[in-house]
Design an enzyme around this catalytic site. Structure first.
Site, PDB file in Angstrom:
ATOM      1  N   ARG A 111       0.958  -1.167  -0.049  1.00  0.00           N
ATOM      2  CA  ARG A 111      -0.083  -0.049   0.157  1.00  0.00           C
ATOM      3  C   ARG A 111       0.973   1.361   0.006  1.00  0.00           C
ATOM      4  O   ARG A 111       2.027   1.079  -0.094  1.00  0.00           O
ATOM      5  CB  ARG A 111      -0.960   0.096   1.244  1.00  0.00           C
ATOM      6  CG  ARG A 111      -0.362   0.080   2.568  1.00  0.00           C
ATOM      7  CD  ARG A 111      -1.168   0.189   3.727  1.00  0.00           C
ATOM      8  NE  ARG A 111      -0.430   0.178   4.722  1.00  0.00           N
ATOM      9  CZ  ARG A 111      -1.213   0.233   6.097  1.00  0.00           C
ATOM     10  NH1 ARG A 111      -2.171   0.157   6.177  1.00  0.00           N
ATOM     11  NH2 ARG A 111      -0.231   0.386   7.240  1.00  0.00           N
ATOM     12  N   CYS A 115       4.143   8.372  -5.741  1.00  0.00           N
ATOM     13  CA  CYS A 115       5.156   9.572  -5.558  1.00  0.00           C
ATOM     14  C   CYS A 115       4.328  10.693  -5.092  1.00  0.00           C
ATOM     15  O   CYS A 115       3.163  10.881  -5.871  1.00  0.00           O
ATOM     16  CB  CYS A 115       5.810   9.515  -6.681  1.00  0.00           C
ATOM     17  SG  CYS A 115       6.497  11.388  -6.953  1.00  0.00           S
ATOM     18  N   ASN A 149      -4.496   8.213   4.538  1.00  0.00           N
ATOM     19  CA  ASN A 149      -4.379   7.356   5.619  1.00  0.00           C
ATOM     20  C   ASN A 149      -2.965   7.504   6.050  1.00  0.00           C
ATOM     21  O   ASN A 149      -1.878   7.236   5.414  1.00  0.00           O
ATOM     22  CB  ASN A 149      -4.677   6.042   5.804  1.00  0.00           C
ATOM     23  CG  ASN A 149      -4.831   5.214   6.942  1.00  0.00           C
ATOM     24  OD1 ASN A 149      -5.473   5.627   7.886  1.00  0.00           O
ATOM     25  ND2 ASN A 149      -3.766   4.355   7.118  1.00  0.00           N
ATOM     26  N   GLU A 150      -2.678   8.041   7.370  1.00  0.00           N
ATOM     27  CA  GLU A 150      -1.182   7.803   7.681  1.00  0.00           C
ATOM     28  C   GLU A 150      -0.097   8.389   6.690  1.00  0.00           C
ATOM     29  O   GLU A 150       0.715   7.376   6.276  1.00  0.00           O
ATOM     30  CB  GLU A 150      -1.000   6.602   8.292  1.00  0.00           C
ATOM     31  CG  GLU A 150      -1.595   6.223   9.698  1.00  0.00           C
ATOM     32  CD  GLU A 150      -1.076   4.855  10.411  1.00  0.00           C
ATOM     33  OE1 GLU A 150      -0.438   4.116   9.576  1.00  0.00           O
ATOM     34  OE2 GLU A 150      -1.440   4.862  11.520  1.00  0.00           O
ATOM     35  N   CYS A 160      12.494  10.428  -6.729  1.00  0.00           N
ATOM     36  CA  CYS A 160      12.522  10.457  -8.245  1.00  0.00           C
ATOM     37  C   CYS A 160      12.680  11.569  -8.901  1.00  0.00           C
ATOM     38  O   CYS A 160      12.740  12.672  -8.107  1.00  0.00           O
ATOM     39  CB  CYS A 160      10.954   9.726  -8.640  1.00  0.00           C
ATOM     40  SG  CYS A 160       9.665  11.315  -8.478  1.00  0.00           S
ATOM     41  N   CYS A 163      10.183  14.162  -8.134  1.00  0.00           N
ATOM     42  CA  CYS A 163      10.229  14.976  -6.729  1.00  0.00           C
ATOM     43  C   CYS A 163      11.631  16.026  -6.851  1.00  0.00           C
ATOM     44  O   CYS A 163      11.650  16.947  -6.054  1.00  0.00           O
ATOM     45  CB  CYS A 163      10.478  13.936  -5.745  1.00  0.00           C
ATOM     46  SG  CYS A 163       8.908  13.109  -5.488  1.00  0.00           S
ATOM     47  N   GLU A 306      -6.751   5.526  16.177  1.00  0.00           N
ATOM     48  CA  GLU A 306      -6.437   4.131  15.943  1.00  0.00           C
ATOM     49  C   GLU A 306      -5.767   3.761  17.132  1.00  0.00           C
ATOM     50  O   GLU A 306      -4.747   4.464  17.528  1.00  0.00           O
ATOM     51  CB  GLU A 306      -5.613   3.782  14.849  1.00  0.00           C
ATOM     52  CG  GLU A 306      -6.300   3.837  13.444  1.00  0.00           C
ATOM     53  CD  GLU A 306      -5.570   3.275  12.292  1.00  0.00           C
ATOM     54  OE1 GLU A 306      -4.352   2.700  12.469  1.00  0.00           O
ATOM     55  OE2 GLU A 306      -5.657   3.827  11.269  1.00  0.00           O
ATOM     56  N   TRP A 314       3.163  -5.998  13.668  1.00  0.00           N
ATOM     57  CA  TRP A 314       4.186  -5.352  12.625  1.00  0.00           C
ATOM     58  C   TRP A 314       5.514  -5.269  13.661  1.00  0.00           C
ATOM     59  O   TRP A 314       6.604  -4.822  12.985  1.00  0.00           O
ATOM     60  CB  TRP A 314       3.778  -4.189  12.137  1.00  0.00           C
ATOM     61  CG  TRP A 314       3.028  -3.376  12.966  1.00  0.00           C
ATOM     62  CD1 TRP A 314       1.779  -3.064  12.838  1.00  0.00           C
ATOM     63  CD2 TRP A 314       3.488  -2.448  13.817  1.00  0.00           C
ATOM     64  NE1 TRP A 314       1.380  -2.290  13.796  1.00  0.00           N
ATOM     65  CE2 TRP A 314       2.520  -1.567  14.476  1.00  0.00           C
ATOM     66  CE3 TRP A 314       4.953  -2.035  14.466  1.00  0.00           C
ATOM     67  CZ2 TRP A 314       2.353  -0.647  15.282  1.00  0.00           C
ATOM     68  CZ3 TRP A 314       4.731  -1.133  15.482  1.00  0.00           C
ATOM     69  CH2 TRP A 314       3.650  -0.350  15.929  1.00  0.00           C
ATOM     70  N   LYS A 355      -3.512 -10.022   9.078  1.00  0.00           N
ATOM     71  CA  LYS A 355      -4.643 -10.758   9.700  1.00  0.00           C
ATOM     72  C   LYS A 355      -4.164 -11.295  11.080  1.00  0.00           C
ATOM     73  O   LYS A 355      -5.030 -11.914  12.034  1.00  0.00           O
ATOM     74  CB  LYS A 355      -4.686 -12.340   8.901  1.00  0.00           C
ATOM     75  CG  LYS A 355      -3.494 -12.821   8.317  1.00  0.00           C
ATOM     76  CD  LYS A 355      -3.752 -14.233   7.640  1.00  0.00           C
ATOM     77  CE  LYS A 355      -2.398 -14.950   6.909  1.00  0.00           C
ATOM     78  NZ  LYS A 355      -1.607 -14.065   6.293  1.00  0.00           N
ATOM     79  N   HIS A 357      -3.337  -9.049  13.252  1.00  0.00           N
ATOM     80  CA  HIS A 357      -3.445  -7.792  14.107  1.00  0.00           C
ATOM     81  C   HIS A 357      -4.899  -7.792  14.622  1.00  0.00           C
ATOM     82  O   HIS A 357      -5.896  -8.121  14.216  1.00  0.00           O
ATOM     83  CB  HIS A 357      -3.362  -6.556  12.922  1.00  0.00           C
ATOM     84  CG  HIS A 357      -3.531  -5.305  13.753  1.00  0.00           C
ATOM     85  ND1 HIS A 357      -4.282  -4.689  14.661  1.00  0.00           N
ATOM     86  CD2 HIS A 357      -2.243  -4.470  13.681  1.00  0.00           C
ATOM     87  CE1 HIS A 357      -4.046  -3.526  15.067  1.00  0.00           C
ATOM     88  NE2 HIS A 357      -2.775  -3.249  14.585  1.00  0.00           N
TER      89      HIS A 357
HETATM   90  C1  GLA Z   1      -2.136   1.697  10.618  1.00  0.00           C
HETATM   91  C2  GLA Z   1      -2.668   2.025   9.621  1.00  0.00           C
HETATM   92  C3  GLA Z   1      -3.788   1.055   9.837  1.00  0.00           C
HETATM   93  C4  GLA Z   1      -3.115  -0.433   9.978  1.00  0.00           C
HETATM   94  C5  GLA Z   1      -2.386  -0.352  11.638  1.00  0.00           C
HETATM   95  C6  GLA Z   1      -1.701  -1.398  12.023  1.00  0.00           C
HETATM   96  O1  GLA Z   1      -2.307   2.733  11.949  1.00  0.00           O
HETATM   97  O2  GLA Z   1      -3.495   3.157   9.618  1.00  0.00           O
HETATM   98  O3  GLA Z   1      -4.392   0.767   8.380  1.00  0.00           O
HETATM   99  O4  GLA Z   1      -2.048  -0.620   9.316  1.00  0.00           O
HETATM  100  O5  GLA Z   1      -1.485   0.536  11.510  1.00  0.00           O
HETATM  101  O6  GLA Z   1      -1.320  -1.207  13.305  1.00  0.00           O
HETATM  102 ZN    ZN Z   2       8.886  11.375  -6.374  1.00  0.00          ZN
END
Ligand code: GLA
Ligand code: ZN
Length: 681
Positions: A111, A115, A149-150, A160, A163, A306, A314, A355, A357
């Site tokens: 995911r 860039c 997201n994050e 690249c 950039c 979250e 992880w 899976k 988590h």
């Molecule tokens: C981050 C992401 C989530 C997930 C969690 C796992 O917070 O935003 O999508 O990957 O980590 O801890």
């Molecule tokens: Zn780039």
């Protein structure tokens, strides 16, 4: 600006229904009701389902789930779904794939494969955000936009060619001329002078130490460049749905993004927090992030977007949260000003990289799961805590923190490798052991609201920041500054003339030379009262001009010379530590400094977490116990915040919590806490 307001504390999770058949959706909504879930983050990784081919949108399933959730009383924090571009995008537009420092273009299969400069990714993600906003902008379940997201969690720098071109534009805007760029980057060194903008590159893998000023600007650019991408989505959302607040989930002390800057773009700050349950002090790890998140928007309330119900997937070894820890950490977030508690994720996946988590609904059915029971019980408990939404956490004490200084300190080729977060963590832990609320403060912020400001390691200080610190001390503030601080200016150039170049008059002391210790090496310092305590990592040749000497070195070529000083400057005091004392000595020093500054403190047993918040007509005392031994806390004139019953003494076992109401003039001096066994019954 629209305000996030659910009318209650938010409770819920990331919800990824696209991983499940429809029957499960109905069961999910039923279980959400049982757990008191009132908000879910939906569609974060749904791009490939919403736009399976370029320009072909399929919203039927999302319409259905939005309606189902709404029918079940669950409101939606709807994602713009741009966090994970689908394979077709990455393959049709290969330049959208980011490039590493070694020139490797990353491949499809995980995911965040984008860039930040790529015009195709940008146009397609902005179009998706617009399409989602136009379709759901008036849906009655919609309460908040969850943008992307994050950002920067996997890819915070892309090297690249696109950039590189944007980096040059950014540098032109910053410096105007090549003469100015050459000055700022100190390119007279190692024959690096640039004669044409086209010669300027990102700091890609080079034969030796890259230019640190270039490296610092690159980190600034990389944060700003991703922020521009974020702004592009936010602009569209504000245009289409001006009344729906916008947020994105931060990651606390994430190295890549200057969140002080980012937070100004949001309507509410939100953060993801995953302390290691097997770590020495998960509550300090998490608490530090909670306090940072509140500080990013000047004390406003924020959202815990979250956390894990139990283990993550992880780390190398992923410990579960033992019974009670998830609740205790959640209550801690609420104590520090969170307006809601959310998890990753609602239902645990059976396929894919996450899976293993934890989730609210795990692989084990709810009726057999202690994790579910704890999550459900917390959701129900939150319904009785809505009054917390009116509380504010104010701090007399701040820890100075700044991404630019962190980036400068992270450049190669320094007197020693000195990772910043362990140092900040040690000072934070020492302050928290004295019970005080702690803010994190940007170096150029107005410091006048604090009694004491601490600088564990502020390597880079701009002249404006130094001026602010000087004015703060002159006006009566107490400064406590750690070693290797105030060394360079905003260009990462040393301010010559002895360190710290811009604050010697404030400290009444100056550093001639650094003497970092080897790993594991220890020295000792002798304090004025005769105590001798160990120091590690770093020592300095410090000269006390007009400052009082609080401790001296015991050995080596600096034996007998100052190690710690204090200087009266204007109406205030400036303390300087030229070394790293152990936790006990650091706490002793900070205790003395805070008491001198008129800050009320308490002596807390190990693991007892205390937060004071203000409700306008009174104060709330949040007691949460993370230590291994039961403690008894005595607070005269306290009552239980929920029942109103008088409660002058509470015994807390590990992970227990108490929420007390105390009078508006309550001071931490009035609190006594000790191991329960030592209290006569
Ligand atoms: C981050 C992401 C989530 C997930 C969690 C796992 O917070 O935003 O999508 O990957 O980590 O801890
Ligand atoms: Zn780039």
């Amino acid at each position: 600006m629209p305000h996030f307001d659910l009318g209650a504390l938010a409770y819920g999770a990331d919800y990824n229904p696209e991983q499940w058949p429809r029957e499960v959706w109905r069961e999910d909504v039923r279980l959400m009701g049982e757990a008191g879930v009132n908000l879910v983050s939906l569609g974060i990784f749904s791009w490939a389902q919403l736009e399976p081919r370029e320009g072909a949108f399929e919203f039927g399933w999302l319409d259905e789930i939005m309606n189902l959730l709404h029918g079940g009383g669950v409101r939606v924090n709807l994602a713009t779904a741009t966090a994970s571009p689908p394979p077709w995008l990455s393959l049709a537009y290969p330049d959208s794939r980011p490039v590493t420092v070694d020139g490797v273009r990353l491949e499809v299969g995980a995911r965040q494969l984008y860039c930040p400069s790529d015009p195709h990714y940008r146009a397609l993600s902005v179009r998706l955000a617009r399409t989602v906003a136009e379709r759901y902008g008036t849906h009655p379940a919609l309460r908040l936009w969850h943008v992307n997201n994050e950002y920067g969690c996997h890819i915070d720098q892309c090297y690249c060619a696109q950039c590189a071109a944007r980096f040059r534009e950014w540098l032109r805007a910053r410096y105007g001329t090549l003469i100015e760029l050459n000055r700022a980057w100190g390119t007279a060194f190692w024959s690096q002078r640039y004669g044409d903008w086209a010669e300027v590159q990102p700091p890609r893998r080079a034969p030796s130490f890259p230019n640190p000023s270039q490296g610092l600007d690159w980190r600034r650019f990389s944060s700003d460049n991703i922020l521009e991408l974020h702004r592009a989505e936010v602009e569209v959302l504000r245009e289409v749905t001006p009344d729906i607040p916008v947020t994105t989930n931060f990651l606390g002390f994430l190295p890549g993004l200057d969140y002080f800057r980012w937070a100004q773009e949001e309507d509410v700050a939100a953060v993801d927090v995953y302390p290691d349950p097997a770590g020495a002090a998960p509550h300090l790890e998490a608490g530090m992030v909670f306090d940072l998140t509140r500080s990013l928007r000047g004390g406003q309330r924020w959202l815990l977007m979250e956390q894990a119900t139990s283990a993550v997937n992880w780390r190398e070894r992923n410990a579960p949260k033992r019974p009670g820890l998830m609740r205790a950490l959640s209550l801690q977030a609420l104590a520090r000003g969170a307006d809601g508690i959310q998890f990753f994720q609602w239902r645990q996946s059976v396929a894919g990289a996450e899976k293993y988590h934890s989730a609210l609904v795990g692989h084990v059915p709810p009726e057999r799961s202690r994790v579910w029971r704890e999550a459900r019980d917390l959701g129900q408990e939150l319904r009785g805590l809505d009054f917390l939404r009116g509380a504010r956490v104010k701090a007399d004490v701040a820890v100075m923190f700044d991404w630019h200084s962190w980036w400068a300190l992270s450049q190669a080729s320094q007197p020693a490798v000195t990772p910043l977060l362990p140092v900040v963590g040690a000072w934070y832990a020492a302050l928290r052991s004295l019970g005080v609320n702690v803010d994190f403060v940007h170096p150029e912020a107005d410091l006048s609201g604090y009694r004491a400001v601490t600088l564990p390691q502020q390597y880079l200080l701009t002249p404006d920041a130094a001026q602010g610190i000087r004015a703060f001390v002159e006006g009566g503030g107490t400064l406590v500054m750690g070693p290797y601080s105030g060394v360079v200016d905003g260009d990462d150039h040393v301010v010559p003339g002895g360190y710290p170049g811009l604050l010697q008059d404030v400290l009444g002391a100056w550093v001639e030379e650094w003497a970092p210790l080897q790993t594991g090496e220890e020295r000792e310092v002798r304090w004025a009262d005769g105590r001798v305590t160990p120091v590690t990592e770093w020592t300095e040749v410090l000269h006390a001009d007009s400052a009082e000497v609080l401790a001296t070195y015991e050995a080596d070529f600096i034996a007998g010379q100052p190690a710690v000083t204090r200087h009266a400057f204007g109406q205030g005091y400036a303390y300087y530590l030229s070394t790293r004392p152990d936790a006990a000595a650091l706490t002793d020093l900070l205790r003395g400094a805070l008491q001198g500054a008129g800050v009320a403190i308490a002596e807390l047993p190990d693991g007892l977490d205390v937060t004071l918040s203000d409700t306008g007509d009174g104060r709330l005392l949040h007691l949460i116990h993370f230590g291994p031994q039961a403690v008894t806390v005595q607070v005269p004139q306290a009552s239980d915040a929920r029942s109103g019953q008088p409660r002058a003494s509470v015994t807390l076992h590990p992970t227990d919590a108490a929420l007390l109401r105390v009078p508006v003039d309550f001071s931490l001096h009035e609190l006594t806490a000790r191991a329960a066994a030592s209290i006569p019954t």
